[in-house]
Design a protein around this motif. Structure first.
Motif, PDB file in Angstrom:
ATOM      1  N   PRO A  19       8.748  22.924  70.765  1.00  0.00           N
ATOM      2  CA  PRO A  19       9.956  23.024  71.435  1.00  0.00           C
ATOM      3  C   PRO A  19      10.064  23.971  72.411  1.00  0.00           C
ATOM      4  CG  PRO A  19      10.103  22.709  68.998  1.00  0.00           C
ATOM      5  CD  PRO A  19       8.635  23.164  69.297  1.00  0.00           C
ATOM      6  N   ASP A  20       9.198  24.930  72.535  1.00  0.00           N
ATOM      7  CA  ASP A  20       9.551  26.057  73.533  1.00  0.00           C
ATOM      8  C   ASP A  20       8.596  25.546  74.751  1.00  0.00           C
ATOM      9  OD1 ASP A  20       7.056  26.144  72.292  1.00  0.00           O
ATOM     10  OD2 ASP A  20       7.100  28.412  72.097  1.00  0.00           O
ATOM     11  N   GLY A  21       8.090  24.383  74.754  1.00  0.00           N
ATOM     12  CA  GLY A  21       7.105  24.001  75.993  1.00  0.00           C
ATOM     13  C   GLY A  21       5.692  24.515  75.893  1.00  0.00           C
ATOM     14  N   MET A  22       5.468  25.395  75.016  1.00  0.00           N
ATOM     15  CA  MET A  22       4.087  25.900  74.635  1.00  0.00           C
ATOM     16  C   MET A  22       3.201  25.129  73.959  1.00  0.00           C
ATOM     17  SD  MET A  22       4.296  29.061  76.599  1.00  0.00           S
ATOM     18  CE  MET A  22       3.485  30.252  75.842  1.00  0.00           C
ATOM     19  N   LEU A  23       1.818  25.397  74.107  1.00  0.00           N
ATOM     20  CA  LEU A  23       0.833  24.831  73.602  1.00  0.00           C
ATOM     21  C   LEU A  23       0.417  25.265  72.441  1.00  0.00           C
ATOM     22  CD1 LEU A  23      -1.196  22.299  73.530  1.00  0.00           C
ATOM     23  CD2 LEU A  23      -2.735  23.627  74.978  1.00  0.00           C
ATOM     24  N   TYR A  24       0.267  24.785  70.902  1.00  0.00           N
ATOM     25  CA  TYR A  24      -0.049  25.260  69.822  1.00  0.00           C
ATOM     26  C   TYR A  24      -1.326  24.780  69.367  1.00  0.00           C
ATOM     27  CZ  TYR A  24       4.451  27.526  69.563  1.00  0.00           C
ATOM     28  OH  TYR A  24       5.713  28.308  69.533  1.00  0.00           O
ATOM     29  N   ILE A  25      -2.472  25.765  68.980  1.00  0.00           N
ATOM     30  CA  ILE A  25      -3.527  25.249  68.854  1.00  0.00           C
ATOM     31  C   ILE A  25      -4.163  25.872  67.017  1.00  0.00           C
ATOM     32  CG2 ILE A  25      -6.052  25.443  69.405  1.00  0.00           C
ATOM     33  CD1 ILE A  25      -4.957  26.354  72.064  1.00  0.00           C
ATOM     34  N   LYS A  52      -9.251  17.679  83.069  1.00  0.00           N
ATOM     35  CA  LYS A  52      -9.398  19.002  83.527  1.00  0.00           C
ATOM     36  C   LYS A  52      -9.194  20.070  82.252  1.00  0.00           C
ATOM     37  CE  LYS A  52      -6.395  22.221  86.108  1.00  0.00           C
ATOM     38  NZ  LYS A  52      -4.824  22.391  86.872  1.00  0.00           N
ATOM     39  N   ARG A  53     -10.271  20.952  82.283  1.00  0.00           N
ATOM     40  CA  ARG A  53     -10.214  21.947  81.591  1.00  0.00           C
ATOM     41  C   ARG A  53      -9.561  23.051  81.920  1.00  0.00           C
ATOM     42  NH1 ARG A  53     -16.113  24.179  79.819  1.00  0.00           N
ATOM     43  NH2 ARG A  53     -16.138  24.993  81.948  1.00  0.00           N
ATOM     44  N   ILE A  54      -8.483  23.553  80.819  1.00  0.00           N
ATOM     45  CA  ILE A  54      -7.631  24.623  81.204  1.00  0.00           C
ATOM     46  C   ILE A  54      -7.926  25.737  80.367  1.00  0.00           C
ATOM     47  CG2 ILE A  54      -5.742  23.127  81.953  1.00  0.00           C
ATOM     48  CD1 ILE A  54      -4.396  23.538  79.094  1.00  0.00           C
ATOM     49  N   ILE A  55      -8.644  25.610  79.146  1.00  0.00           N
ATOM     50  CA  ILE A  55      -9.260  26.714  78.358  1.00  0.00           C
ATOM     51  C   ILE A  55     -10.702  26.566  78.115  1.00  0.00           C
ATOM     52  CG2 ILE A  55      -9.012  28.000  76.032  1.00  0.00           C
ATOM     53  CD1 ILE A  55      -6.097  27.340  76.281  1.00  0.00           C
ATOM     54  N   ASN A  56     -11.554  27.542  78.174  1.00  0.00           N
ATOM     55  CA  ASN A  56     -12.889  27.277  77.957  1.00  0.00           C
ATOM     56  C   ASN A  56     -13.335  28.431  77.043  1.00  0.00           C
ATOM     57  OD1 ASN A  56     -12.859  29.753  79.332  1.00  0.00           O
ATOM     58  ND2 ASN A  56     -14.412  28.679  81.041  1.00  0.00           N
ATOM     59  N   ASP A  57     -12.723  29.191  76.239  1.00  0.00           N
ATOM     60  CA  ASP A  57     -13.150  30.226  75.452  1.00  0.00           C
ATOM     61  C   ASP A  57     -12.417  30.381  73.970  1.00  0.00           C
ATOM     62  OD1 ASP A  57     -10.453  30.916  76.352  1.00  0.00           O
ATOM     63  OD2 ASP A  57     -11.144  33.206  77.158  1.00  0.00           O
ATOM     64  N   LEU A  58     -12.205  29.300  73.400  1.00  0.00           N
ATOM     65  CA  LEU A  58     -11.627  29.297  72.082  1.00  0.00           C
ATOM     66  C   LEU A  58     -12.740  29.903  71.165  1.00  0.00           C
ATOM     67  CD1 LEU A  58      -9.680  26.011  71.519  1.00  0.00           C
ATOM     68  CD2 LEU A  58      -8.577  28.447  72.143  1.00  0.00           C
ATOM     69  N   PRO A  59     -12.550  30.440  70.255  1.00  0.00           N
ATOM     70  CA  PRO A  59     -13.543  31.239  69.386  1.00  0.00           C
ATOM     71  C   PRO A  59     -14.318  30.241  68.620  1.00  0.00           C
ATOM     72  CG  PRO A  59     -11.361  31.274  68.232  1.00  0.00           C
ATOM     73  CD  PRO A  59     -11.026  30.812  69.575  1.00  0.00           C
ATOM     74  N   ASP A  60     -15.757  30.761  68.273  1.00  0.00           N
ATOM     75  CA  ASP A  60     -16.741  29.837  67.644  1.00  0.00           C
ATOM     76  C   ASP A  60     -15.900  29.489  66.427  1.00  0.00           C
ATOM     77  OD1 ASP A  60     -18.425  30.244  69.455  1.00  0.00           O
ATOM     78  OD2 ASP A  60     -19.591  31.840  68.215  1.00  0.00           O
ATOM     79  N   ALA A  61     -16.468  28.071  65.720  1.00  0.00           N
ATOM     80  CA  ALA A  61     -15.858  27.226  64.735  1.00  0.00           C
ATOM     81  C   ALA A  61     -16.508  27.500  63.344  1.00  0.00           C
ATOM     82  CB  ALA A  61     -15.471  25.998  64.934  1.00  0.00           C
ATOM     83  N   GLY A  62     -17.937  27.430  63.296  1.00  0.00           N
ATOM     84  CA  GLY A  62     -18.415  27.661  62.241  1.00  0.00           C
ATOM     85  C   GLY A  62     -18.216  26.571  61.156  1.00  0.00           C
ATOM     86  N   GLN A  63     -17.492  26.761  60.161  1.00  0.00           N
ATOM     87  CA  GLN A  63     -17.362  25.838  58.936  1.00  0.00           C
ATOM     88  C   GLN A  63     -16.236  25.082  59.330  1.00  0.00           C
ATOM     89  OE1 GLN A  63     -17.306  27.515  55.046  1.00  0.00           O
ATOM     90  NE2 GLN A  63     -15.863  26.109  54.384  1.00  0.00           N
ATOM     91  N   HIS A  64     -15.510  25.493  60.150  1.00  0.00           N
ATOM     92  CA  HIS A  64     -14.017  24.780  60.461  1.00  0.00           C
ATOM     93  C   HIS A  64     -13.928  24.492  61.909  1.00  0.00           C
ATOM     94  CE1 HIS A  64     -12.816  27.048  56.565  1.00  0.00           C
ATOM     95  NE2 HIS A  64     -12.853  25.783  56.320  1.00  0.00           N
ATOM     96  N   ALA A  65     -14.568  23.327  62.194  1.00  0.00           N
ATOM     97  CA  ALA A  65     -14.842  23.028  63.726  1.00  0.00           C
ATOM     98  C   ALA A  65     -13.783  21.781  64.055  1.00  0.00           C
ATOM     99  CB  ALA A  65     -16.372  22.375  63.889  1.00  0.00           C
ATOM    100  N   ASN A  66     -12.730  22.023  63.358  1.00  0.00           N
ATOM    101  CA  ASN A  66     -11.601  20.930  63.590  1.00  0.00           C
ATOM    102  C   ASN A  66     -10.613  21.396  64.281  1.00  0.00           C
ATOM    103  OD1 ASN A  66     -13.184  19.013  61.707  1.00  0.00           O
ATOM    104  ND2 ASN A  66     -12.494  20.526  60.162  1.00  0.00           N
ATOM    105  N   ARG A  67     -10.462  22.019  65.412  1.00  0.00           N
ATOM    106  CA  ARG A  67      -9.310  22.227  66.320  1.00  0.00           C
ATOM    107  C   ARG A  67      -8.308  21.250  66.648  1.00  0.00           C
ATOM    108  NH1 ARG A  67     -11.592  26.638  65.376  1.00  0.00           N
ATOM    109  NH2 ARG A  67     -12.806  27.948  66.745  1.00  0.00           N
ATOM    110  N   THR A  68      -7.089  21.625  66.166  1.00  0.00           N
ATOM    111  CA  THR A  68      -5.932  20.803  66.483  1.00  0.00           C
ATOM    112  C   THR A  68      -5.031  21.194  67.625  1.00  0.00           C
ATOM    113  OG1 THR A  68      -4.896  21.240  64.568  1.00  0.00           O
ATOM    114  CG2 THR A  68      -6.154  19.327  64.474  1.00  0.00           C
ATOM    115  N   LEU A  69      -3.990  20.554  68.009  1.00  0.00           N
ATOM    116  CA  LEU A  69      -2.931  21.203  68.920  1.00  0.00           C
ATOM    117  C   LEU A  69      -1.717  20.274  68.933  1.00  0.00           C
ATOM    118  CD1 LEU A  69      -3.564  18.938  71.271  1.00  0.00           C
ATOM    119  CD2 LEU A  69      -4.916  20.745  72.160  1.00  0.00           C
TER     120      LEU A  69
END
Length: 602
Positions: free
Chosen positions: A178-184, A157-174
């Motif tokens: 502890p606050d129950g939030m998603l860090y990217i 299920k896609r929940i985000i579809n508009d992260l910025p372009d990556a160019g040289q660094h196409a290595n997204r991590t997440l």
């Protein structure tokens, strides 16, 4: 191929934990608006070496006494990031293949029974588990899926579809904080440049449904590896240093990543080193940028290429490893001699990092012909439920398992709750309801939309994200400057959501054109400063309420002040601006527009 079995020994100076300054580095000359420097760099690419026999391969890898290194799985093509589910199953993403593989060891023989693809999307890279839910990230998209009893994943299920372009660094991590939030982790598009999307070169913080997100920290060139220290809940991350500043510059940075802070890139690096090739926006000096940036807590050998990072929370390693962090160093291509190609340990004392030390080495070898070769380029680290450490090599397609052989039995570590140190802003009123004006006559404000009318799409985040034109009149005599604040009181969090802060607007200026750039200080009108909006960027950010919400109301508020300047640096948050305005507001006025998103956008 003949291989000298002794690994390359890096010099003590290369491993020094103090960060080199401009004078001691290979950036020699005058740095500033008209830099005149000499930089000496290298290109040295070790060649890939392959050893097909597991016993011979692991015999070349050096680990501290008592530790055992075994091949857990091989011939995996391109394993990158690793994660271990609550059931103890190991997973690896494969960016070049575009999938996630499950590596089960049902017979407990210390080797994966096979590799099964459980999810597939182009550019799949980051992975994190939250109970029975898995989160996955590609360049632009974040997905969730249920984890089934057999370890396979349900439909994505896609929940985000508009992260910025990556160019040289196409290595997204997440990761899940502890606050129950998603860090990217959202890297820059380049080695050093002025990215036009403020979400590049950041760590982003989003709700787990993807409905909202903001910039948690900025000025981070490419922070792939990050994790939370178990006892303090503080977020630490390893940032890739800038290339082409010399063999010894820039060090790889271990940063204590805190909300709202910026970490220098692209203008400042290391211990406030000034980048000779990059100048900040007009009105801001390199020295100003350095003062506004947070320095790293430790630095590691330049060009080592830090990848995944994981704190050790297992119970089978010796007690002094508890709470320390492991980081995969993929290895250099532009340093002489090469650096990285190893797993390093970060020693923590009382919840704070104090030193780096090598943990696994021997992957970088010098051959009899003098050339360098590598047995692996290390990318992933994850702690298993049995306390072992899993390590991924994305070049030879191998996943290793590291255990402490002195322990007769291994027990799963007790689950520990990591404290949350991130607090959200308490709910408040819009600015005009918090400020007391000295006069009773309101400033008349007009824009491209009528009062309480819909805001045109070009001024929304899904449109051009351009600031609307504003014009105001009726400011009282004695007005010496203006402040603009745009608040959305209908947002769930933060409340209100601030879309624009502009201050030190000259008194002679009563008409703002549309499409104001997001610079910290404008040249027209000269001296206008912009603050941080609730997204975490500077300047204006357009309406983007959750899909399905009733229309939100956007209050464009104008304040006339009896002082020429608030005395603040650019980039201030709303609270600081409101505090500086106290006792100086002569008059105020506003125009309110509405915006509603009826369908999802790309």
């Amino acid at each position: 191929m003949n291989i000298r079995l002794s690994a390359l020994l890096l010099s003590v100076s290369a491993l020094a934990l103090s960060l080199p300054s401009i004078s001691s580095a290979q950036v020699n000359g005058e740095v500033g608006r008209a830099s005149d420097v000499v930089i000496q760099g290298s290109i040295l690419e070790p060649e890939k070496l392959q050893v097909s026999d597991d016993t011979k391969l692991t015999a070349l890898i050096k680990a501290p006494e008592g530790f055992k290194v075994e091949v857990f799985a091989r011939d995996l093509i391109n394993p990158r990031m690793l994660a271990v589910s609550d059931k103890g199953i190991v997973y690896a993403t494969r960016r070049s293949v575009g999938d996630v593989i499950m590596l089960k060891d049902d017979d407990n023989d210390g080797k994966a029974d096979g590799a099964l693809t459980v999810a597939s999307r182009p550019g799949m890279h980051g992975i994190a588990f939250d109970g029975s839910t898995v989160f996955l990230v590609t360049i632009h998209d974040v997905y969730t899926a249920d984890v089934k009893e057999d370890g396979t994943f349900g439909p994505l299920k896609r929940i985000i579809n508009d992260l910025p372009d990556a160019g040289q660094h196409a290595n997204r991590t997440l990761g899940i904080g502890p606050d129950g939030m998603l860090y990217i982790g959202s890297g820059s598009t380049c080695n050093e440049c002025q990215d036009d999307n403020p979400e590049n070169a950041t760590v982003l913080r989003a709700s787990k449904d993807g409905a909202s997100r903001s910039i948690f920290a900025s000025g981070l060139r490419n922070t792939i590896g990050f994790d939370w220290e178990p006892t303090t809940g503080v977020l630490y991350g390893m940032d890739h240093g800038i290339d082409w500043l010399g063999d010894e510059v820039q060090v790889e940075e271990l940063n204590r990543i805190e909300q709202g802070k910026k970490y220098g890139w692209p203008y400042v690096y290391g211990m406030s080193g000034l980048n000779p090739r990059m100048d900040p926006p007009e009105g801001v000096t390199l020295e100003d940028w350095a003062k506004q940036s947070t320095e790293p807590v430790l630095g590691y050998t330049a060009h080592s290429a830090p990848m995944q990072m994981a704190f050790y929370d297992g119970s089978s390693f010796p007690p002094d490893y508890q709470g320390d962090a492991f980081i995969a160093m993929r290895g250099s291509w532009n340093r002489r001699p090469p650096s990285g190609y190893e797993i390093v340990r970060v020693n923590f004392e009382n919840g704070k990092p104090v030193a780096f030390e090598k943990f696994l080495e021997g992957f970088l070898l010098q051959q009899v012909n003098g050339k360098y070769g590598y047995l692996g380029r290390l990318t992933g680290v994850a702690v298993g439920k049995d306390g072992s450490l899993f390590v991924a090599d994305d070049s030879n397609g191998t996943v290793y398992k590291v255990s402490f052989s002195a322990s007769a039995t291994t027990q799963a570590a007790e689950a520990r709750t990591i404290p949350n140190v991130v607090t959200d802003m308490p709910a408040s009123k819009i600015a005009i309801d918090l400020v007391e004006a000295k006069g009773s006559d309101a400033i008349a404000v007009t824009s491209a939309f009528d009062q309480d009318a819909p805001i045109p799409l070009q001024y929304a985040a899904d449109g051009d994200n351009a600031s609307p034109a504003l014009e105001w009149s009726g400011a009282p005599e004695g007005s010496k400057s203006f402040v603009i604040i745009c608040d959305d009181p209908d947002a769930a969090k933060p409340k209100p959501f601030t879309h624009w802060i502009a201050y030190d607007i000259p008194a002679s200026f009563t008409k703002m054109r549309e499409g104001i750039p997001g610079a910290p200080i404008l040249q027209d009108p000269k001296g206008l400063k912009q603050g941080a909006n609730s997204v975490g960027s500077l300047g204006y950010t357009g309406p983007k309420p959750p899909v399905g919400d009733p229309a939100h109301h956007y209050h464009f508020q104008v304040f006339a002040l009896d002082i020429e300047t608030l005395g603040l640096e650019p980039g201030q948050k709303r609270d600081a601006v409101l505090k500086a305005m106290e006792g100086h507001v002569l008059a105020e006025g506003q125009i309110v527009g509405t915006f509603e998103r009826k369908m999802a956008s790309k």
